[in-house]
Motif scaffolding. Structure first.
Motif, mmCIF file in Angstrom:
data_model
loop_
_atom_site.group_PDB
_atom_site.id
_atom_site.type_symbol
_atom_site.label_atom_id
_atom_site.label_comp_id
_atom_site.label_asym_id
_atom_site.label_seq_id
_atom_site.Cartn_x
_atom_site.Cartn_y
_atom_site.Cartn_z
ATOM 1 N N GLY A 149 0.778 -1.240 0.000
ATOM 2 C CA GLY A 149 0.000 0.000 0.000
ATOM 3 C C GLY A 149 0.806 1.284 0.000
ATOM 4 O O GLY A 149 0.253 2.363 0.218
ATOM 5 N N GLU A 150 2.119 1.188 -0.274
ATOM 6 C CA GLU A 150 2.940 2.402 -0.261
ATOM 7 C C GLU A 150 2.527 3.353 -1.369
ATOM 8 O O GLU A 150 2.352 4.558 -1.154
ATOM 9 C CB GLU A 150 4.422 2.035 -0.409
ATOM 10 C CG GLU A 150 5.376 3.171 -0.027
ATOM 11 C CD GLU A 150 5.756 4.109 -1.165
ATOM 12 O OE1 GLU A 150 6.417 5.120 -0.900
ATOM 13 O OE2 GLU A 150 5.387 3.853 -2.329
ATOM 14 N N GLU A 151 2.350 2.799 -2.570
ATOM 15 C CA GLU A 151 2.039 3.647 -3.730
ATOM 16 C C GLU A 151 0.652 4.274 -3.613
ATOM 17 O O GLU A 151 0.353 5.253 -4.281
ATOM 18 C CB GLU A 151 2.130 2.822 -5.025
ATOM 19 C CG GLU A 151 3.470 2.122 -5.266
ATOM 20 C CD GLU A 151 4.592 3.069 -5.642
ATOM 21 O OE1 GLU A 151 4.428 4.297 -5.505
ATOM 22 O OE2 GLU A 151 5.649 2.573 -6.075
ATOM 23 N N ALA A 152 -0.199 3.699 -2.765
ATOM 24 C CA ALA A 152 -1.544 4.237 -2.574
ATOM 25 C C ALA A 152 -1.570 5.280 -1.455
ATOM 26 O O ALA A 152 -2.636 5.763 -1.072
ATOM 27 C CB ALA A 152 -2.531 3.105 -2.273
ATOM 28 N N GLY A 153 -0.390 5.626 -0.916
ATOM 29 C CA GLY A 153 -0.323 6.668 0.109
ATOM 30 C C GLY A 153 0.222 6.188 1.442
ATOM 31 O O GLY A 153 -0.318 6.555 2.494
ATOM 32 N N ILE B 287 15.613 1.464 9.119
ATOM 33 C CA ILE B 287 16.238 1.852 7.851
ATOM 34 C C ILE B 287 15.298 1.435 6.725
ATOM 35 O O ILE B 287 15.076 0.248 6.495
ATOM 36 C CB ILE B 287 17.600 1.149 7.668
ATOM 37 C CG1 ILE B 287 18.511 1.413 8.865
ATOM 38 C CG2 ILE B 287 18.268 1.607 6.369
ATOM 39 C CD1 ILE B 287 19.589 0.361 9.025
ATOM 40 N N ASN B 288 14.725 2.433 6.048
ATOM 41 C CA ASN B 288 13.805 2.155 4.952
ATOM 42 C C ASN B 288 14.526 2.390 3.621
ATOM 43 O O ASN B 288 15.277 3.354 3.480
ATOM 44 C CB ASN B 288 12.593 3.078 5.050
ATOM 45 C CG ASN B 288 11.607 2.860 3.926
ATOM 46 O OD1 ASN B 288 11.131 1.741 3.718
ATOM 47 N ND2 ASN B 288 11.298 3.910 3.189
ATOM 48 N N THR B 289 14.320 1.484 2.680
ATOM 49 C CA THR B 289 14.925 1.675 1.367
ATOM 50 C C THR B 289 13.875 1.569 0.268
ATOM 51 O O THR B 289 12.999 0.708 0.315
ATOM 52 C CB THR B 289 16.105 0.707 1.122
ATOM 53 O OG1 THR B 289 16.607 0.920 -0.191
ATOM 54 C CG2 THR B 289 15.679 -0.750 1.286
ATOM 55 N N ASP B 290 13.957 2.489 -0.681
ATOM 56 C CA ASP B 290 12.985 2.604 -1.761
ATOM 57 C C ASP B 290 13.738 3.267 -2.905
ATOM 58 O O ASP B 290 14.334 4.320 -2.703
ATOM 59 C CB ASP B 290 11.824 3.481 -1.261
ATOM 60 C CG ASP B 290 10.649 3.523 -2.205
ATOM 61 O OD1 ASP B 290 10.730 2.926 -3.278
ATOM 62 O OD2 ASP B 290 9.639 4.170 -1.839
ATOM 63 N N LEU B 291 13.760 2.656 -4.080
ATOM 64 C CA LEU B 291 14.571 3.126 -5.216
ATOM 65 C C LEU B 291 16.056 2.870 -4.918
ATOM 66 O O LEU B 291 16.840 3.806 -4.771
ATOM 67 C CB LEU B 291 14.343 4.614 -5.518
ATOM 68 C CG LEU B 291 12.890 5.081 -5.697
ATOM 69 C CD1 LEU B 291 12.818 6.604 -5.748
ATOM 70 C CD2 LEU B 291 12.289 4.494 -6.974
ATOM 71 N N ALA B 292 16.432 1.609 -4.814
ATOM 72 C CA ALA B 292 17.803 1.238 -4.460
ATOM 73 C C ALA B 292 18.589 0.701 -5.659
ATOM 74 O O ALA B 292 19.646 0.117 -5.491
ATOM 75 C CB ALA B 292 17.780 0.189 -3.350
ATOM 76 N N GLY B 293 18.079 0.912 -6.875
ATOM 77 C CA GLY B 293 18.647 0.213 -8.036
ATOM 78 C C GLY B 293 19.729 0.912 -8.817
ATOM 79 O O GLY B 293 20.295 0.322 -9.729
ATOM 80 N N ASN C 133 7.967 11.042 2.029
ATOM 81 C CA ASN C 133 8.024 10.465 0.693
ATOM 82 C C ASN C 133 8.220 8.948 0.652
ATOM 83 O O ASN C 133 8.376 8.382 -0.418
ATOM 84 C CB ASN C 133 9.126 11.160 -0.122
ATOM 85 C CG ASN C 133 10.459 11.157 0.608
ATOM 86 O OD1 ASN C 133 10.565 10.689 1.739
ATOM 87 N ND2 ASN C 133 11.491 11.671 -0.047
ATOM 88 N N SER C 134 8.227 8.279 1.803
ATOM 89 C CA SER C 134 8.236 6.814 1.795
ATOM 90 C C SER C 134 7.841 6.295 3.183
ATOM 91 O O SER C 134 7.404 7.074 4.040
ATOM 92 C CB SER C 134 9.597 6.264 1.342
ATOM 93 O OG SER C 134 9.492 4.867 1.081
ATOM 94 N N ASP C 135 8.034 4.989 3.401
ATOM 95 C CA ASP C 135 7.427 4.321 4.558
ATOM 96 C C ASP C 135 8.060 4.619 5.916
ATOM 97 O O ASP C 135 7.535 4.198 6.939
ATOM 98 C CB ASP C 135 7.433 2.807 4.326
ATOM 99 C CG ASP C 135 6.428 2.396 3.272
ATOM 100 O OD1 ASP C 135 5.296 2.900 3.326
ATOM 101 O OD2 ASP C 135 6.768 1.578 2.396
#
Ligand SMILES: [Zn+2]
Length: 356
Positions: free
Chosen positions: A225-229, A251-257, A299-301
């Motif tokens: 449900g992250e993308e839904a808010g 430690i949250n990671t999002d866009l790690a590529g 901007n993220s979880d």
């Protein structure tokens, strides 16, 4: 792992073709295979639900006599309602064209960026890439189906490795596994960078820590449900499976590529001591070219944890490909150039957090 999570089977880890459910089951099975303990009694799943507008069926758009390709030439705004209509278009402003009878609006865009909506609007908004048609849109023919799911059921995936001497102190590593899902029968958004990359990093760390238990407990959450808010992480902070006070750091990671230009750390200014520790690890081990400092951001979880007083960082990688919330965010073009360095950075940072 990025190849697997972005495969058609998982259909963009979203709302059609059972994509998010399949991803949840897959991740729980991975946790089990690594030997993590479930955090919610005897299950890894923390269920919750929310409303979402979905597009499981027809997705046909023709403008000026040309069939447009879903995802590449156009996307529908996520709140779009079903429509089966054709006719002429009136110009509304410099980028928008409308058919008032059917309430169909075409909007010309430089880049298509998709999203998730919790409701259906009284119109159908179609975002068209400017490169897809030569002239201004004058006539159209569309057939789009939607389905509002009032109670979409999903779950956070939660597991941990108990600490050897201080199990009541916990370090959390988190990453959202949901993405945008599919738009029509033939198109899905793979979400390689966002966030198959972060989930893959989390899984590698989970595998490692299961084999190397630490003084503190190490917890792992793959949020839905992250993308839904940020719905899954908000739910966890309101229904925590461990006392939030016991979380030493998250430690949250999002866009790690990517990462050829380093990373940015959100909340660096909130937790300067820990940010200095992370930089010390990076300098000692010569990992990333740069670690940028950033303040608070929703901007993220990590966000709702920060608001509840849980110390946390959210990091995202910089440089490389720019695909974001579009059909081009694919595994094949994702560099993953800093994956091993990010792994070592987190291991080293956690060692410092535990004072070893
Ligand atoms: Zn994301």
């Amino acid at each position: 792992m990025v190849d697997t999570l972005t495969s058609p089977y998982f259909w963009g880890r979203g709302y059609t073709n059972d994509g998010m459910h399949k991803a949840a089951d897959f991740l729980a099975a991975q946790f089990k295979a690594y030997g993590l303990q479930p955090m919610n009694g005897n299950t890894y799943l923390q269920p919750f639900s929310y409303p979402v507008n979905t597009f499981p069926g027809k997705m046909e758009v023709n403008v000026n006599g040309k069939d447009l390709v879903p995802g590449k030439d156009f996307i529908v705004a996520p709140e779009t309602r079903a429509v089966n209509a054709s006719g002429k278009l009136d110009q509304l402003d410099s980028i928008q064209y409308i058919n008032r009878k059917s309430m169909v609006v075409f909007k010309m865009q430089d880049k298509l960026t998709w999203d998730v909506a919790p409701e259906v609007a009284p119109y159908s908004l179609i975002l068209v890439d400017k490169k897809a048609i030569d002239d201004a849109p004058k006539k159209f023919n569309v057939n789009i189906e939607n389905e509002l799911i009032k109670d979409f059921k999903t779950a956070n995936i939660c597991g941990w490795v108990k600490g050897t001497s201080k199990p009541d102190s916990i370090i959390f590593i988190t990453a959202h596994y949901d993405h945008l899902g599919g738009m029509g029968k033939d198109t899905y958004f793979p979400g390689a960078n966002d966030n198959a990359s972060g989930v893959s990093l989390l899984l590698n760390l989970a595998h490692y820590y299961a084999q190397h238990p630490q003084k503190y407990s190490i917890g792992f959450i793959c949020f839905a449900g992250e993308e839904a808010g940020l719905i899954g992480s908000k739910y966890f902070t309101e229904h925590p499976l461990v006392p939030l006070k016991s979380i030493r750091f998250l430690i949250n990671t999002d866009l790690a590529g990517t990462g050829e230009e380093g990373i940015t750390v959100v909340n660096a200014t909130e937790f300067p001591k820990e940010f200095a520790m992370m930089n010390a690890v990076n300098d000692e081990k010569k990992l990333l070219v740069k670690i940028n400092s950033r303040g608070k951001a929703a901007n993220s979880d990590h966000y709702f944890f920060t608001e509840k007083g849980v110390p946390s960082f959210f990091f995202y990688t910089l440089g490389g490909i720019k695909a974001y919330h579009d059909v081009f965010d694919k595994a094949a073009t994702l560099p993953l150039n800093e994956h091993e360095h990010l792994f070592k950075l987190i291991i080293g940072f956690n060692e410092k957090l535990m004072g070893s």
